[in-house]
Design a protein around this motif. Structure first.
Motif, short mmCIF file in Angstrom:
data_model
loop_
_atom_site.label_atom_id
_atom_site.label_comp_id
_atom_site.label_asym_id
_atom_site.label_seq_id
_atom_site.Cartn_x
_atom_site.Cartn_y
_atom_site.Cartn_z
N LEU A 9 0.83 -1.21 0.00
CA LEU A 9 0.00 0.00 0.00
C LEU A 9 0.86 1.26 0.00
O LEU A 9 0.54 2.25 -0.65
CB LEU A 9 -0.93 -0.01 1.21
CG LEU A 9 -2.03 -1.07 1.21
CD1 LEU A 9 -2.76 -1.09 2.55
CD2 LEU A 9 -3.03 -0.81 0.07
N SER A 10 1.98 1.20 0.74
CA SER A 10 2.86 2.37 0.80
C SER A 10 3.47 2.65 -0.57
O SER A 10 3.68 3.81 -0.93
CB SER A 10 3.95 2.16 1.85
OG SER A 10 4.91 1.21 1.40
N ARG A 11 3.75 1.60 -1.34
CA ARG A 11 4.30 1.80 -2.68
C ARG A 11 3.28 2.49 -3.58
O ARG A 11 3.63 3.35 -4.39
CB ARG A 11 4.76 0.47 -3.29
CG ARG A 11 6.06 -0.04 -2.74
CD ARG A 11 6.65 -1.12 -3.63
NE ARG A 11 5.79 -2.29 -3.73
CZ ARG A 11 5.76 -3.26 -2.82
NH1 ARG A 11 6.51 -3.20 -1.73
NH2 ARG A 11 4.96 -4.29 -2.99
N GLN A 12 2.02 2.10 -3.43
CA GLN A 12 0.97 2.76 -4.22
C GLN A 12 0.90 4.24 -3.87
O GLN A 12 0.75 5.11 -4.74
CB GLN A 12 -0.37 2.08 -3.99
CG GLN A 12 -0.44 0.65 -4.49
CD GLN A 12 -0.11 0.54 -5.97
OE1 GLN A 12 -0.63 1.29 -6.79
NE2 GLN A 12 0.77 -0.40 -6.31
N TRP A 13 0.99 4.54 -2.57
CA TRP A 13 0.98 5.94 -2.13
C TRP A 13 2.19 6.69 -2.68
O TRP A 13 2.08 7.83 -3.14
CB TRP A 13 0.97 5.97 -0.60
CG TRP A 13 1.10 7.35 -0.03
CD1 TRP A 13 0.15 8.31 0.04
CD2 TRP A 13 2.29 7.90 0.56
NE1 TRP A 13 0.65 9.45 0.64
CE2 TRP A 13 1.96 9.23 0.97
CE3 TRP A 13 3.57 7.43 0.81
CZ2 TRP A 13 2.88 10.06 1.60
CZ3 TRP A 13 4.49 8.26 1.43
CH2 TRP A 13 4.14 9.56 1.82
#
Length: 205
Positions: A9-13
């Protein structure tokens, strides 16, 4: 939520952050030396000039364990992400506790075969500035035996420390040749620091 899911999820952000940089700030980036990255986990040793790489490295080094100073853990939402990923905490005013935290985190990373990212200057440094490398890097080397990949970037040219303005342009992120543990250079941190600084100066011209 599992750590791997949180990192995803952090990579998507972070992708969203890079999209905003590109579309709103006209700030793009290019990567040089991808062929220098080893197949297995490694220690990315990078200079640090801006907030940009703190976020962009979530994309450039997926699933890596990033060494972060304790003040970042107090930022709402972002601090939660650092704790749950998990990342390694550096406690600036308690060096002994910091080294223990880094050793523990490095051993866990080795078990999980996660790469590690460290900014050995310890803080954002101006384009032409110098900051003596901190000893946490040696602790990570001893705990993992991972090869080193020096990383050089010039983000400060566009988004400097304490800058009130962010300039458009193209950031360069350069991966230098991998240094295996068998190399004489592996434990010569002064020489590694000098090479990163030399290339950093070349980028700033």
């Amino acid at each position: 939520m599992q750590p791997g899911t949180i990192r995803g999820l952090s990579r998507q952000w972070a992708h969203g952050f890079l999209f905003l940089c590109r579309s709103v700030l006209k700030l793009t980036y290019k990567v040089e030396g991808r062929e220098n990255l080893p197949d297995g986990p490694f220690i990315a040793v990078s200079n640090h000039q801006s907030l940009w790489e703190t976020i962009a490295f979530l994309v450039l080094f997926p699933n890596a364990n990033i060494v972060a100073k304790d003040s970042l853990y107090r930022i709402p939402v972002f601090g939660w992400y650092l704790r749950r990923s998990p990342m390694m905490k550096v406690i600036r005013d308690k060096p002994g506790k910091s080294i223990r935290s880094i050793i523990q985190g490095s051993k866990l990373s080795a078990q999980e075969r996660r790469s590690i990212v460290i900014f050995p200057e310890g803080t954002r440094t101006p384009v032409n500035g110098r900051q003596k490398y901190e000893r946490g890097l040696s602790a990570i080397q001893k705990a993992t035996g991972y090869p080193l990949v020096p990383v050089v970037l010039n983000t400060g040219v566009f988004w400097g420390t304490g800058a009130r303005m962010i300039f458009g342009g193209e950031i360069t992120v350069r991966y230098l040749l991998t240094i295996p543990p068998s190399s004489e250079l592996y434990n010569d941190l002064d020489q590694i620091e000098n090479e990163i600084n030399k290339q950093k100066d070349d980028m700033a011209d």
